[in-house]
Motif scaffolding. Structure first.
Motif, PDB file in Angstrom:
ATOM      1  N   ASP A  41       0.823  -1.204   0.000  1.00 54.55           N
ATOM      2  CA  ASP A  41       0.000   0.000   0.000  1.00 54.55           C
ATOM      3  C   ASP A  41       0.860   1.258   0.000  1.00 54.55           C
ATOM      4  O   ASP A  41       0.576   2.213  -0.716  1.00 54.55           O
ATOM      5  CB  ASP A  41      -0.938   0.025   1.212  1.00 54.55           C
ATOM      6  CG  ASP A  41      -2.027  -1.030   1.125  1.00 54.55           C
ATOM      7  OD1 ASP A  41      -2.249  -1.596   0.033  1.00 54.55           O
ATOM      8  OD2 ASP A  41      -2.652  -1.308   2.176  1.00 54.55           O
ATOM      9  N   ARG A  42       1.912   1.264   0.829  1.00 59.06           N
ATOM     10  CA  ARG A  42       2.799   2.433   0.903  1.00 59.06           C
ATOM     11  C   ARG A  42       3.549   2.660  -0.401  1.00 59.06           C
ATOM     12  O   ARG A  42       3.767   3.787  -0.810  1.00 59.06           O
ATOM     13  CB  ARG A  42       3.808   2.273   2.044  1.00 59.06           C
ATOM     14  CG  ARG A  42       3.233   2.514   3.412  1.00 59.06           C
ATOM     15  CD  ARG A  42       4.335   2.704   4.452  1.00 59.06           C
ATOM     16  NE  ARG A  42       5.391   1.723   4.382  1.00 59.06           N
ATOM     17  CZ  ARG A  42       5.511   0.657   5.161  1.00 59.06           C
ATOM     18  NH1 ARG A  42       4.615   0.433   6.100  1.00 59.06           N
ATOM     19  NH2 ARG A  42       6.522  -0.176   5.031  1.00 59.06           N
ATOM     20  N   LEU A  43       3.947   1.565  -1.054  1.00 57.22           N
ATOM     21  CA  LEU A  43       4.757   1.683  -2.257  1.00 57.22           C
ATOM     22  C   LEU A  43       3.938   1.589  -3.544  1.00 57.22           C
ATOM     23  O   LEU A  43       4.458   1.818  -4.632  1.00 57.22           O
ATOM     24  CB  LEU A  43       5.846   0.599  -2.275  1.00 57.22           C
ATOM     25  CG  LEU A  43       6.807   0.565  -1.091  1.00 57.22           C
ATOM     26  CD1 LEU A  43       7.782  -0.601  -1.233  1.00 57.22           C
ATOM     27  CD2 LEU A  43       7.549   1.870  -0.956  1.00 57.22           C
ATOM     28  N   GLY A  44       2.670   1.271  -3.410  1.00 56.76           N
ATOM     29  CA  GLY A  44       1.820   0.999  -4.569  1.00 56.76           C
ATOM     30  C   GLY A  44       1.719   2.113  -5.588  1.00 56.76           C
ATOM     31  O   GLY A  44       1.641   1.867  -6.779  1.00 56.76           O
ATOM     32  N   GLY A  45       1.720   3.353  -5.153  1.00 62.28           N
ATOM     33  CA  GLY A  45       1.589   4.466  -6.089  1.00 62.28           C
ATOM     34  C   GLY A  45       2.884   4.869  -6.754  1.00 62.28           C
ATOM     35  O   GLY A  45       2.901   5.769  -7.594  1.00 62.28           O
ATOM     36  N   LEU A  46       3.959   4.206  -6.390  1.00 62.37           N
ATOM     37  CA  LEU A  46       5.271   4.564  -6.940  1.00 62.37           C
ATOM     38  C   LEU A  46       5.558   3.801  -8.229  1.00 62.37           C
ATOM     39  O   LEU A  46       4.980   2.744  -8.477  1.00 62.37           O
ATOM     40  CB  LEU A  46       6.367   4.238  -5.919  1.00 62.37           C
ATOM     41  CG  LEU A  46       6.255   4.886  -4.541  1.00 62.37           C
ATOM     42  CD1 LEU A  46       7.376   4.401  -3.635  1.00 62.37           C
ATOM     43  CD2 LEU A  46       6.268   6.406  -4.649  1.00 62.37           C
ATOM     44  N   SER A  47       6.462   4.335  -9.021  1.00 65.76           N
ATOM     45  CA  SER A  47       6.902   3.609 -10.216  1.00 65.76           C
ATOM     46  C   SER A  47       7.737   2.412  -9.777  1.00 65.76           C
ATOM     47  O   SER A  47       8.182   2.345  -8.624  1.00 65.76           O
ATOM     48  CB  SER A  47       7.741   4.528 -11.109  1.00 65.76           C
ATOM     49  OG  SER A  47       8.991   4.799 -10.481  1.00 65.76           O
ATOM     50  N   ALA A  48       7.983   1.503 -10.695  1.00 62.69           N
ATOM     51  CA  ALA A  48       8.786   0.314 -10.372  1.00 62.69           C
ATOM     52  C   ALA A  48      10.178   0.712  -9.884  1.00 62.69           C
ATOM     53  O   ALA A  48      10.698   0.132  -8.936  1.00 62.69           O
ATOM     54  CB  ALA A  48       8.873  -0.607 -11.589  1.00 62.69           C
ATOM     55  N   ALA A  49      10.767   1.728 -10.504  1.00 65.51           N
ATOM     56  CA  ALA A  49      12.106   2.179 -10.090  1.00 65.51           C
ATOM     57  C   ALA A  49      12.067   2.784  -8.685  1.00 65.51           C
ATOM     58  O   ALA A  49      12.969   2.546  -7.871  1.00 65.51           O
ATOM     59  CB  ALA A  49      12.646   3.201 -11.084  1.00 65.51           C
TER      60      ALA A  49
END
Length: 194
Positions: A30-38
């Motif tokens: 959830d915390r990282l979900g909105g981030l790009s793969a990089a």
């Protein structure tokens, strides 16, 4: 690694730890979900870097070169299990005790964590949504499901098997109402000898 007494004790203690039922991997996703793969991988690299610094008692996480091997950083069998244990807690994954040997640098381990945590989400990203699937299924004539031998399985999935394999369901009835004359004739002739 089970042959090393300290490692064996650490592994046994880990198995006895009660779980609180929370899903750390979902919280992390959830915390990282909105981030790009990089960006995800960069964040996970920082998580690994910070955890490595804690396990090896470094004063500052910047002392951890993420491209150096775990062995060069000072890991042994006991600290590798400790790192795995802490990462399991942070991610709710079940990493193997050999994770520092399987992924020999913090950067490689972070890439593995990213792939493990987000593979399922990335795999389903291109799938159609439920409404799109429902529209597609509704467009298929029931006779095509029968011809393909899928109608009994679909009825079981819809939990209508109790009504009998040939009994129309509410969905089938409403689909029949929405069919054009050509599809209705095709269904009617499907059961005849003509």
């Amino acid at each position: 690694m089970d042959g090393v007494p300290d490692v064996r004790q650490l592994l046994a203690a880990e198995q006895e730890e009660p779980t609180d039922g929370s899903d750390g991997s979902q919280d992390l996703r959830d915390r990282l979900g909105g981030l790009s793969a990089a960006e995800r991988e960069r964040s996970l690299r920082e998580l690994v870097r910070t955890t490595v610094a804690e396990v090896l008692s470094y004063r500052d996480k910047t002392e951890v070169d993420t491209d150096k091997s775990f062995l060069e950083l000072g890991f042994d069998s006991l600290t590798s299990v400790e790192l795995r244990t802490q990462l399991n807690r942070a991610t709710a994954l079940r990493l193997p005790a050999t994770v520092v040997f399987d992924y020999p640098t913090p950067a490689a381990l972070a890439a593995h964590l990213a792939a493990t945590l987000f593979a399922a989400a990335d795999d389903t990203a291109g799938e159609p949504g439920e409404e799109e699937i429902r529209r597609a299924l509704a467009a298929v004539p029931i006779s095509r499901f029968r011809e393909a031998g899928l109608l009994p399985a679909l009825l079981r999935l819809a939990d209508t098997a109790e009504a009998g394999p040939d009994a129309p369901t509410d969905d089938e009835t409403s689909e029949l109402d929405s069919m054009d004359i050509e599809n209705l004739i095709e269904i009617a002739l499907d059961g005849s000898d003509s």
